[in-house]
Design an enzyme around this catalytic site. Structure first.
Site, short mmCIF file in Angstrom:
data_model
loop_
_atom_site.label_atom_id
_atom_site.label_comp_id
_atom_site.label_asym_id
_atom_site.label_seq_id
_atom_site.Cartn_x
_atom_site.Cartn_y
_atom_site.Cartn_z
N HIS A 102 0.90 6.03 -29.06
CA HIS A 102 0.32 6.29 -27.75
C HIS A 102 1.46 6.42 -26.73
CE1 HIS A 102 -3.65 4.46 -28.99
NE2 HIS A 102 -2.86 3.70 -29.73
N GLU B 175 2.46 1.58 -28.36
CA GLU B 175 2.57 2.28 -27.08
C GLU B 175 4.04 2.55 -26.78
OE1 GLU B 175 0.23 3.32 -24.98
OE2 GLU B 175 -1.57 2.16 -25.50
N HIS C 158 -2.56 9.42 -30.77
CA HIS C 158 -3.88 9.13 -30.22
C HIS C 158 -4.72 10.40 -30.16
CE1 HIS C 158 -6.08 6.44 -27.03
NE2 HIS C 158 -6.80 6.64 -28.10
N ASP D 131 -2.21 11.88 -25.86
CA ASP D 131 -0.93 11.22 -26.11
C ASP D 131 -0.63 11.09 -27.60
OD1 ASP D 131 -3.18 9.35 -25.80
OD2 ASP D 131 -1.74 7.74 -26.01
#
Length: 189
Positions: free
Chosen positions: A33, A115, A154, A164
């Site tokens: 992400h 992330e 994602h 993303d």
């Protein structure tokens, strides 16, 4: 990696936004992400605060929609390459939302969420790629059902809803290195 599914040598910041994976769930997917809070700004600590339910949404109008959101990821890799772990890998982090992969819904049940501090449009840093290589090497050694082919974005698990890590992410660099690693030809990171 520790016996309790935390990476060694990284900052731990446990998130309340996690729970047990369903019985019989096997970790076999990594979802990448991007995130920045407020959008396009980096390094202010707002992402960590969001994942720990401590975000002050009054600091920027763009954050108001996040006021009651309960989300997390297993890891965050900052622009400078600092790794923070919020959820042990054997637990379910709340990163994927409505999602599916390979005919199975609910990616949070079987995925690890990473992330990267960034945006769809802005290039990621070399420090982030180096740390991501190290993380992926560790995860692929630890969880036998993971492979380079099971590292996705994602946007792939929530098409039409998410974009993303975006077009600025160098998929070829990351996946080629993991394929070389699997063949025993990857350079050490």
């Amino acid at each position: 990696m520790t016996a309790d599914h935390w990476l060694r040598g990284v900052r731990r910041l446990p998130s309340p936004n996690a729970d047990a994976r369903p019985p019989g769930a096997t970790i076999d997917l990594v979802v990448l992400h991007n995130i920045s809070l407020p959008p396009g700004r980096f390094g202010g600590g707002e992402v960590e605060a969001l994942f720990c339910n401590e975000l002050d949404c009054s600091i920027a109008p763009e954050l108001e929609d996040l006021r009651s959101l309960k989300v997390s990821a297993h890891l965050l890799v900052s622009r400078r390459g600092r790794i923070t772990q919020f959820v042990p890998f054997d637990q379910r982090a709340w990163h994927a939302g409505v999602s599916g992969w390979d005919g199975r819904p609910g990616c949070n049940d079987y995925a690890i969420g990473i992330e990267l501090e960034g945006t769809d449009e802005r290039s990621y840093t070399q420090s982030q790629y180096r740390q991501l290589d190290r993380i992926l090497d560790t995860l692929l050694r630890t969880y036998p059902r993971l492979s380079a082919e099971r590292i996705v974005g994602h946007q792939q698990i929530a098409p039409g809803r998410k974009t993303d890590p975006g077009p600025s992410f160098d998929w070829a660099r990351v996946l080629n290195r993991q394929l070389r690693r699997a063949a025993g030809r990857a350079d050490p990171v």
